[in-house]
Structures are given as C-alpha cells and as structure tokens.
Design a protein around this motif. Structure first.
Motif, PDB file in Angstrom:
ATOM      1  N   ARG A  98     -84.285   4.279  37.862  1.00  0.00           N
ATOM      2  CA  ARG A  98     -83.984   2.904  37.477  1.00  0.00           C
ATOM      3  C   ARG A  98     -82.529   2.587  37.715  1.00  0.00           C
ATOM      4  O   ARG A  98     -82.158   1.434  37.913  1.00  0.00           O
ATOM      5  CB  ARG A  98     -84.318   2.693  35.998  1.00  0.00           C
ATOM      6  CG  ARG A  98     -85.694   2.122  35.793  1.00  0.00           C
ATOM      7  CD  ARG A  98     -85.975   1.872  34.336  1.00  0.00           C
ATOM      8  NE  ARG A  98     -87.107   2.657  33.904  1.00  0.00           N
ATOM      9  CZ  ARG A  98     -87.237   3.180  32.684  1.00  0.00           C
ATOM     10  NH1 ARG A  98     -86.292   3.023  31.798  1.00  0.00           N
ATOM     11  NH2 ARG A  98     -88.307   3.860  32.370  1.00  0.00           N
ATOM     12  N   LEU A  99     -81.698   3.634  37.636  1.00  0.00           N
ATOM     13  CA  LEU A  99     -80.264   3.378  37.776  1.00  0.00           C
ATOM     14  C   LEU A  99     -79.787   3.539  39.206  1.00  0.00           C
ATOM     15  O   LEU A  99     -78.588   3.506  39.471  1.00  0.00           O
ATOM     16  CB  LEU A  99     -79.487   4.339  36.870  1.00  0.00           C
ATOM     17  CG  LEU A  99     -79.815   4.193  35.383  1.00  0.00           C
ATOM     18  CD1 LEU A  99     -79.284   5.375  34.611  1.00  0.00           C
ATOM     19  CD2 LEU A  99     -79.216   2.910  34.848  1.00  0.00           C
ATOM     20  N   ILE A 100     -80.730   3.747  40.114  1.00  0.00           N
ATOM     21  CA  ILE A 100     -80.362   3.956  41.515  1.00  0.00           C
ATOM     22  C   ILE A 100     -79.495   2.811  42.027  1.00  0.00           C
ATOM     23  O   ILE A 100     -78.496   3.038  42.701  1.00  0.00           O
ATOM     24  CB  ILE A 100     -81.637   4.067  42.391  1.00  0.00           C
ATOM     25  CG1 ILE A 100     -82.147   5.501  42.381  1.00  0.00           C
ATOM     26  CG2 ILE A 100     -81.370   3.672  43.823  1.00  0.00           C
ATOM     27  CD1 ILE A 100     -81.318   6.455  43.215  1.00  0.00           C
ATOM     28  N   ALA A 101     -79.856   1.592  41.686  1.00  0.00           N
ATOM     29  CA  ALA A 101     -79.124   0.447  42.229  1.00  0.00           C
ATOM     30  C   ALA A 101     -77.646   0.480  41.842  1.00  0.00           C
ATOM     31  O   ALA A 101     -76.788   0.470  42.715  1.00  0.00           O
ATOM     32  CB  ALA A 101     -79.792  -0.844  41.789  1.00  0.00           C
ATOM     33  N   PRO A 102     -77.329   0.537  40.540  1.00  0.00           N
ATOM     34  CA  PRO A 102     -75.894   0.611  40.221  1.00  0.00           C
ATOM     35  C   PRO A 102     -75.224   1.863  40.791  1.00  0.00           C
ATOM     36  O   PRO A 102     -74.065   1.791  41.212  1.00  0.00           O
ATOM     37  CB  PRO A 102     -75.856   0.633  38.688  1.00  0.00           C
ATOM     38  CG  PRO A 102     -77.238   0.732  38.228  1.00  0.00           C
ATOM     39  CD  PRO A 102     -78.146   0.392  39.339  1.00  0.00           C
ATOM     40  N   LEU A 103     -75.959   2.961  40.850  1.00  0.00           N
ATOM     41  CA  LEU A 103     -75.366   4.179  41.408  1.00  0.00           C
ATOM     42  C   LEU A 103     -74.974   3.980  42.864  1.00  0.00           C
ATOM     43  O   LEU A 103     -73.893   4.375  43.295  1.00  0.00           O
ATOM     44  CB  LEU A 103     -76.360   5.349  41.310  1.00  0.00           C
ATOM     45  CG  LEU A 103     -76.355   6.105  39.983  1.00  0.00           C
ATOM     46  CD1 LEU A 103     -77.473   7.128  39.943  1.00  0.00           C
ATOM     47  CD2 LEU A 103     -75.024   6.796  39.778  1.00  0.00           C
ATOM     48  N   VAL A 104     -75.880   3.346  43.604  1.00  0.00           N
ATOM     49  CA  VAL A 104     -75.590   3.106  45.020  1.00  0.00           C
ATOM     50  C   VAL A 104     -74.378   2.193  45.167  1.00  0.00           C
ATOM     51  O   VAL A 104     -73.507   2.411  46.017  1.00  0.00           O
ATOM     52  CB  VAL A 104     -76.825   2.497  45.723  1.00  0.00           C
ATOM     53  CG1 VAL A 104     -76.441   1.942  47.076  1.00  0.00           C
ATOM     54  CG2 VAL A 104     -77.902   3.542  45.894  1.00  0.00           C
ATOM     55  N   VAL A 105     -74.330   1.179  44.296  1.00  0.00           N
ATOM     56  CA  VAL A 105     -73.182   0.271  44.347  1.00  0.00           C
ATOM     57  C   VAL A 105     -71.894   1.045  44.119  1.00  0.00           C
ATOM     58  O   VAL A 105     -70.905   0.888  44.842  1.00  0.00           O
ATOM     59  CB  VAL A 105     -73.337  -0.848  43.297  1.00  0.00           C
ATOM     60  CG1 VAL A 105     -72.053  -1.641  43.173  1.00  0.00           C
ATOM     61  CG2 VAL A 105     -74.474  -1.771  43.681  1.00  0.00           C
TER      62      VAL A 105
END
Lengths: 502, 178
Positions: free
Chosen positions: A19-26
């Motif tokens: 679920r936290l992939i998006a902020p992690l990628v950012v």
C-alpha cells in the motif's frame, strides 16, 4: 478462541508495504534527483517500522472461534471490536492464497452473509489446515481428506454435493492470453515512460538501446533509423504479447468451475490462488464477450454479474472489488449457452435466436457518425490547412461502415421469462437477464430515433457494475420495442413468462 | 398484462411547473450573468455598446430559454399507477419512460426542498434493489396524494414478493433482496 497464524505478521507487513509503494517510489525518485536528503531515509525507515508494529499488533489482537452456533471474531488494538455471525446466516466462505500465502502454507478467509455487502468477516491469515477446518465447521461439510496444501490441486477436492461443470484447458488459457491484450498496455506504457525519460525522441532512444546490444552494433549503425525503431517497437509488442500469455496462465491457471446446490464454486490461479463461491440466486446477469479474433476462433469469455457481494478477480481485494465473476476465461462458443444455463437455471442451454434491430439503425448511426467525423475533419482542416478536406469522403465511408457493423451486431430475444441482448462494434457483447431480476424497465428515444421510429429498451438490474446494471436493446423498431417493454414489464412484475410478442 | 392507456397518464401537480420555473430562473440568471459578463469583459475589441447589447441579448435569451424548458418539461411530464407497475414519462426532445414493477419497490421516500414546501408540493421516490439511486421519482405531488400513493405502493402483499424469488430450491434460506 483461536489465533491467526504467526506468519500473518509477514503477510500483513507485505500488504502494508504494497500500500505504501506509491509514497516509497516518490521518495526514491526524489532521492535519485538529489533532493530529500537524510530525512527521506528516516521517513522510509519510520514507515517500515510502523508497518512491522502494525502487523504484529494486528496478529496479537485478533482472535476467532465458533461458540454456540456463532462465529465470533475479536479484533482491534485500541478500539476493540467483536463481530458475531450466526452460522446459519453464513452463505459463503471464500479462500484466497497469494504467492506469499502459499509459501507459508496459509490462506485468507472471507466470510459472506446474505447481506451482500462484500465480506462481513475476513480472517487473514490462517494456516491452510485451519482454514479448511473452519470452512467445514461453518458449512457443516466434511473437511478435505487431502490436507497438504502443496499438492498439485492445491486445495480441497470439490465437496461431495458438487460436480465439475467446466475446467479450463491449456489451449483455452493459451488462447485467452494470446487474444486478450492483458499486458500489451503495460508493455507499451513502459516503453512510453522509458522513451520519455531518455531525453530526445523515440528514434534516438531506440538507437541508444540498439547500441547497447553489442552484437548488432556494426549493422545497426549503418541501418536507417526508421528500421531500428520498427524493430524495437516490434520487440516490445512481442514482449507484451508473451507477458500477456504468461500472466493469463498465472492468474487463471487451473480454472475449475463446480456446481453445487444453489451455488457455483470457482477455483483458479497458479500464483495467487482464489476460491470463490457465487450463490446462484445472487446472479443478476450472465454476459459473454468475444473480440473479433475470438469470434474467428469460435471462443468467448463468460461472466456473471451479481448484486452486492463480490467476485474476486485477482487476490488483491479488500474493498469489495467488482461484482463481475468470470465463469470461464475463454471457452468454445458452442459450450457458452450450457455454461450460462448453470448460472441461470431457467435459461434453455442453446444459443439464443436473436432478432435484429431495425435496419434504420444503420442510417441513424451513419447520421451521427458522419456529423461527428465531419466536424472533426473540418476543425482539423481549419487549423492545419484546407487540403485535409479530401478526407471527408473517406470519413463518411468509415462512418457508414462502422454503422453497418454496429447494426449487424445488434440483437435481442425473448426466451420465455428471460431476455437476451447483443451489441458491440469491435467486441461483441451478449447479456441475458431473467425477468425476475429486472428492477426497472426503461424506454428512451433521442429526437433522431423518434423521427426514424426507433427506440432503446433498457432492463435495469440490481447488479453492482455498470455493465450489469443496465442491459439495453438498442435501436429497435418501435413495434418491437413495445413488445419487448410489454414482455419485460410482465416478467418483472412476476406474472410469469409472457407469450412471445403478446 | 394490459398496456397503460393514454388516459391513465396523469400530469404532476401544477405547482411543480412553478417550482421548476423558479429553479430554472435562478439557473438561467446565473448562467446568463456569467455569459453576458464574459462577453462584456472579453470583447474589448468591439465597441462597448456592441458588447453590452450582445450581452444583454444573450442574457435575455438564456433566461427565456430556461423558463421555456421549465414550462415544456412540466407539460410533457406524466406518471401512471397501473395494477402492476408505477410508470413515469418525461422528456421534451429526448423521450424517456420508466416502469417499476410494484413488487420490486423496496421503500418509498417523500421529501421537499424549501421552495417546494412553500408551494405545497413534495417529491416521492420509490427505491428498488440495486445500489445508490436506483429509484423512480415523481417530483410534484400534494402531500396527501403522495402519502396515499406511498401506502398503495407499499401495500403489495408479502406473498407476492416471496413468490417472486425463483427457483424454489432457495426457499429454505431466508428471503432476501435479489
């Protein structure tokens, strides 16, 4: 009371990470571009730690058990929650096993009652044995004798009161992967992204890639840029195609459909294994779909649409995902009506005889299409130069052809107490609705349709997806439309099947 | 099942026309104002007089059109309660009809906004199964008419509803929404 399996912690941790992939990628991108600094790393570490603690807490504070004919689940770290479900209210138990689950011998259990709001209770994750035991405790069926979760069948054999009605063959899965562009879009998107990030146009980017493949270097340096670009594009398309086929096998491999009293059970998946039951009474619409290639090959995909509840497509459903359930990823066309008849018991198991829409639909389609195309071409010419007006006759021919194709696909049928509709220009869509599932009947006519004495008749169901909610017969001659409305109102009011045409 | 005869179609309460006129007047004034104001503000090339005249003309046209829409919409609006269904017919250019079988109606709402209340009319909505907004709407009845209709709609007998759910093998399970 029983606890969840300890490995739940790992599963929950992975889930939170996902679920936290998006902020992690950012954060990663920021980092790569030199911004962020140490704070980014601290943040990532903090997120990671929080996920671990969250997972541990969830594991520790969740307990479940069967007490006095009720399933009780207690959960919650700060806000304690106790959920009680009487056993006789439980309609279905669905099992989902992702790769991670299978690695550790676990399963996610979702319990569904008649309220149809999706999973009333969800236990993630139990050991496979515990899940099977729970299933048998709740449903009152003998647990599987085969307790090892790593067997090829990978799950309990069908219960004694169920029989297999469909099993996807390797050929069908292969065709499904090959004829649906499941991953083509992803591959093209990757290509697009990559082309954007390498500064310069696609040809230069293609050359860059070509330079890196050493064996070709000499040849490519002398080949025209266009050829290289074409080769690279072809390579990506083939890659996307291969990914599509592999992904279909992984998602739907081992697809098996069994029929029990009042229910259809589906089990599929090689990576993420999903087991899911569809109560037949919940089925609102049966649909099948064939794109032009599939029509040539005489195969089609079959779905059912349900009211509320869920059909799990892929295992990543927490919020109730679509209520479209695949009955078959791809099956031979002659078998489709038999399959559909399992889902809608009143349906005769043969191909419906469709009646045509009114031929004036061709003119209607052409009118609309040609006006739109004319506007587009004129606007384009006004900007880019009036010589483009030569495209007008071609545009009109296209509009006419499209309208004819659309007309030929249109169809409707009254099959006793059920209604069938066909449509689509590129891919053909078929839908069958029982009269008893029709909630509302609609009639609509645009001004053009009124002039041409055409009408659309819509059957509204309780299905949760747009495709299932409204099944519409388009461009019928008004006499036919009136007959269809009459029959639909009759059947929807529960008066039994209207005689055809009366 | 007999078709709904032309004389069975009834119009809404006349105050609905008034309500829609008021609502459309407001919308028309706002839209006309925006368009007119936009014209005046953006045509510095033309003479101010020209821009003002165009703006006022457009404003009047827009408001008149919206008022006409309200009037026409009311004139074509019809509804009917037959033995088996509740039906509505509407649409000035785009004709639309909806038929809801009475046995499918789950519940009935009666509501009214502030202006409607002043005018003494209410909106009746009959909901069927199937998620948000699955409803048929009669936007202009007197409160007593609406209440009578509501009772008649909900008076469909329990046996009729249960008998609908086929096939009979599910009779052992609790009856529920489809």
């Amino acid at each position: 009371m029983n606890r969840l399996h300890p490995f739940t912690i790992v599963i929950e941790f992975l889930r939170m990470l996902r679920r936290l992939i998006a902020p992690l990628v950012v954060f990663l991108i920021l980092r790569l571009q030199g911004g962020g600094g140490d704070t980014t790393e601290l943040l990532i570490a903090a997120i990671g730690l929080l996920s671990v603690f969250g997972a541990i807490a969830q594991y520790y504070f969740t307990k479940y058990g069967v007490e006095r004919d009720q399933l009780v689940i207690r959960s919650g770290v700060f806000v304690k929650q106790e959920r009680t479900i009487p056993l006789d209210r439980i309609q279905n138990i669905n099992l989902t096993r992702t790769v991670a689950h299978r690695m550790f011998g676990l399963a996610d259990v979702q319990i569904e009652t008649a309220s149809g709001q999706g999973a009333e209770a969800s236990l993630s994750a139990l050991s496979f044995e515990a899940a099977e035991r729970l299933k048998s405790d709740l449903m009152g069926r003998p647990a599987s004798a085969d307790k090892s979760p790593s067997s090829v069948a990978d799950s309990a054999p069908p219960a004694v009161d169920e029989r297999v009605v469909y099993q996807a063959s390797v050929r069908e899965l292969l065709l499904a992967g090959a004829t649906e562009n499941r991953a083509l879009a992803i591959a093209l998107a990757i290509f697009g992204l990559w082309a954007t990030f390498s500064r310069g146009n696609e040809a230069e980017a293609a050359l860059e890639l070509a330079e890196r493949s050493s064996g070709f270097m000499a040849y490519l340096q002398s080949a025209p840029v266009a050829i290289v670009a074409v080769m690279v594009t072809l390579a990506f398309i083939l890659f996307g195609w291969a990914v599509s086929i592999v992904s279909t096998f992984l998602t739907y491999g081992g697809f098996i459909l069994t029929l029990g009293p009042g229910r259809l059970r589906r089990r599929y998946g090689l990576l993420n294994v999903v087991e899911n039951v569809v109560p037949i009474r919940r089925i609102q619409v049966v649909r099948w779909k064939e794109n032009p290639i599939q029509r040539r090959l005489r195969v089609a995909k079959v779905f059912v649409e349900t009211a509320g509840g869920f059909g799990i497509e892929g295992a990543n459903n927490n919020a109730a995902s679509t209520s479209t359930s695949l009955l078959s990823p791809l099956t031979s066309r002659p078998l489709v009506p038999t399959l559909a008849a399992h889902a809608l018991p009143q349906l005769p198991p043969q191909e419906p005889e469709f009646r045509r829409a009114s031929p004036r639909a061709v003119w209607k389609g052409f009118r609309i299409g040609s006006i739109l195309i004319t506007l587009a071409i004129v606007a384009f010419s006004a900007v880019r130069g009036w010589e483009f007006l030569w495209a007008l006759p071609a545009g009109w021919a296209f509009a006419y052809g499209w309208s004819v194709l659309r007309y030929r696909a249109l169809g409707w049928a009254i099959l006793g107490g059920l209604f069938a509709v066909r449509g689509g220009v590129w891919a053909r869509n078929y839908a069958v609705v029982p009269g008893t599932k029709v909630q509302m009947v609609t009639w609509s006519q645009t001004p053009l349709q009124r002039r041409l004495r055409l009408a659309n008749v819509g059957l509204v169901t309780a299905a949760s997806t747009p495709a299932g909610r409204m099944v519409e017969a388009q461009d019928l001659d008004v006499t036919d439309a009136k007959a269809l409305i009459h029959a639909a109102r009759h059947a929807a009011a529960g008066l039994g099947a209207a005689r055809d045409g009366v | 099942m007999p078709d709904i005869q032309p004389e069975e179609w009834r119009p809404l309460h006349p105050n609905a026309a008034l309500l829609w006129r008021i609502q459309n007047l407001i919308t028309g004034l706002i839209l006309g104002g925006v368009v007119g104001g936009g014209i005046v503000l953006t045509s510095w090339r033309l003479s101010l007089w020209g821009a003002l005249v165009t703006a006022v003309l457009l404003f009047v046209l827009i408001v008149a059109f919206f008022l006409y829409l309200a009037k026409r919409s009311y004139e074509v609006w019809r509804w009917a309660l037959s033995e088996h269904d509740l039906a509505t017919a509407s649409g000035i250019w785009w004709k639309s009809r909806r038929y809801v079988p009475r046995v499918r109606i789950q519940h009935v709402d009666i509501s009214a906004g502030p202006i409607a209340r002043k005018l003494g009319i209410v909106v009746l909505r009959a909901y069927v199964a199937g998620g948000v907004g699955a409803a048929i709407e009669l936007p202009g009845l007197t409160p007593s008419e609406a209440e009578t209709l509501r009772q008649r709609l909900l008076d469909v007998s329990e046996e009729e509803i249960i008998a609908l759910d086929q096939p009979k093998e599910t009779a052992s399970e609790p009856p529920l929404t489809p």
